[in-house]
Motif scaffolding. Structure first.
Motif, mmCIF file in Angstrom:
data_model
loop_
_atom_site.group_PDB
_atom_site.id
_atom_site.type_symbol
_atom_site.label_atom_id
_atom_site.label_comp_id
_atom_site.label_asym_id
_atom_site.label_seq_id
_atom_site.Cartn_x
_atom_site.Cartn_y
_atom_site.Cartn_z
ATOM 1 N N ARG A 1 0.789 -1.095 -0.042
ATOM 2 C CA ARG A 1 0.087 0.017 -0.047
ATOM 3 C C ARG A 1 0.782 1.199 -0.033
ATOM 4 N NH1 ARG A 1 -2.569 -1.295 3.858
ATOM 5 N NH2 ARG A 1 -4.320 -2.267 2.887
ATOM 6 N N GLU A 2 1.757 1.236 0.836
ATOM 7 C CA GLU A 2 2.566 2.505 0.841
ATOM 8 C C GLU A 2 3.581 2.502 -0.285
ATOM 9 O OE1 GLU A 2 2.431 5.067 3.244
ATOM 10 O OE2 GLU A 2 0.796 3.746 3.930
ATOM 11 N N ARG B 1 1.652 3.724 -3.119
ATOM 12 C CA ARG B 1 1.344 5.231 -3.030
ATOM 13 C C ARG B 1 2.653 6.132 -3.371
ATOM 14 N NH1 ARG B 1 -1.727 5.009 2.825
ATOM 15 N NH2 ARG B 1 -3.841 4.684 2.072
ATOM 16 N N ASP B 2 3.759 5.430 -2.928
ATOM 17 C CA ASP B 2 5.013 6.213 -3.169
ATOM 18 C C ASP B 2 5.545 6.401 -4.393
ATOM 19 O OD1 ASP B 2 4.733 7.063 -0.579
ATOM 20 O OD2 ASP B 2 6.236 5.698 0.388
#
Length: 301
Positions: free
Chosen positions: A180-181, A184-185
């Protein structure tokens, strides 16, 4: 016939915990793939299956990337097959096998070309060996192709003609915390099932196609059958409720075919994660064959 399609079987199940997905190519062929491709007005040539030794004959090697040596061997050969098909002026249709085969499909499609990747999947497939909770490489192919983490120095995995800004993930509904992170990044574009609920699948696909075609030589479409809801496609190893319906899936692949008809953007296609052991009356393989035909231009009228 407007296009010659080479059907390439990649019966690999090294990337998943649950056995049986190696029978996926045979099940999709049995689902009358040939008739569907004929109805799509393509000249289909079945090149057979890559030789893949059974997982039971190999040591998983432990660690956080199980069977990585074996996966490397298969993906190198698959990349050569995909690249050779394109060089011959034909279109590669890869039948998986677990989703780790995408490492080879992407590397072959991106050889000597800038490509985009349209990822139709419930999952992000963006783990690396150090982040993976399972060590199953079918959860890592996008990270591998983009040279993330431990894959940075693995020339066999990196699809050097693929950039994050030309990757679109569609239909996400289950991500690990790390993924998820990381997504997003990243510079990738991601659409969840909520986006499809709110906007409709064809609107989302149209936007995703804009992303993956921007400045590229063509698009690789990767279709994991767990993108569909398990009520529609039960024969997958990692089912997640709330996926695409039968009609949404066809509408999405038909939209891809329509874009390809207009701008000649489709470069390669793979259909993966059909597991006949977990299926019901070959339903999932039937849908896989139908969707492949829709992507290649089969129409109702």
């Amino acid at each position: 016939m407007s296009r010659t399609v080479h059907v390439i079987g990649a019966p690999m199940d090294y990337g998943a915990d649950r056995r049986g997905v190696d029978m996926g190519p045979s099940a999709i062929r049995y689902a009358d793939l040939a008739s569907g491709l004929e109805a799509a007005d393509v000249d289909a040539v079945d090149t057979g299956d890559l030789l893949v030794p059974r997982a039971e004959e190999r040591d998983a090697n432990g660690g956080n990337a199980k069977f990585l040596d074996e996966i490397e061997d298969v993906c190198i050969r698959l990349a050569d097959e995909v690249a050779g098909t394109i060089d011959d002026g034909a279109f590669p249709l890869v039948l998986g096998g677990d989703h780790a085969v995408a490492i080879g499909s992407l590397a072959g499609s991106a050889r000597d070309a800038e490509i985009g990747a349209l990822w139709l999947d419930a999952h992000g497939d963006f783990n690396t060996p150090s982040s993976s909770p399972s060590g199953n490489v079918h959860g890592m192919p996008l990270a591998a192709a983009l040279g993330r983490g431990e894959f940075a120095d693995t020339e066999w995995a990196n699809a050097t003609g693929l950039r994050e800004e030309n990757v679109a993930l569609v239909g996400l509904r289950k991500l690990d915390d790390y993924e998820r992170e990381a997504i997003r990044d990243s510079e990738m574009t991601a659409y969840t099932m909520s986006d499809i609920d709110e906007r409709g699948v064809t609107s989302v696909i149209d936007d995703a196609l804009d992303v993956v075609t921007a400045g590229t030589d063509g698009v690789h479409v990767s279709l994991d059958l767990d993108w569909l809801d398990p009520h529609e496609a039960p024969g997958v190893g990692t089912p997640v409720r709330g996926g695409a319906t039968y009609r949404e899936a066809h509408a999405a692949l038909e939209a891809i075919a329509q874009r390809d008809e207009n701008v000649d953007c489709l470069r390669s296609l793979e259909v993966v994660e059909v597991n006949p052991i977990l299926d019901e009356s070959n339903r999932t393989a039937d849908i896989a064959a139908e969707l492949a035909a829709s992507a290649l231009g089969k129409r109702i009228l």
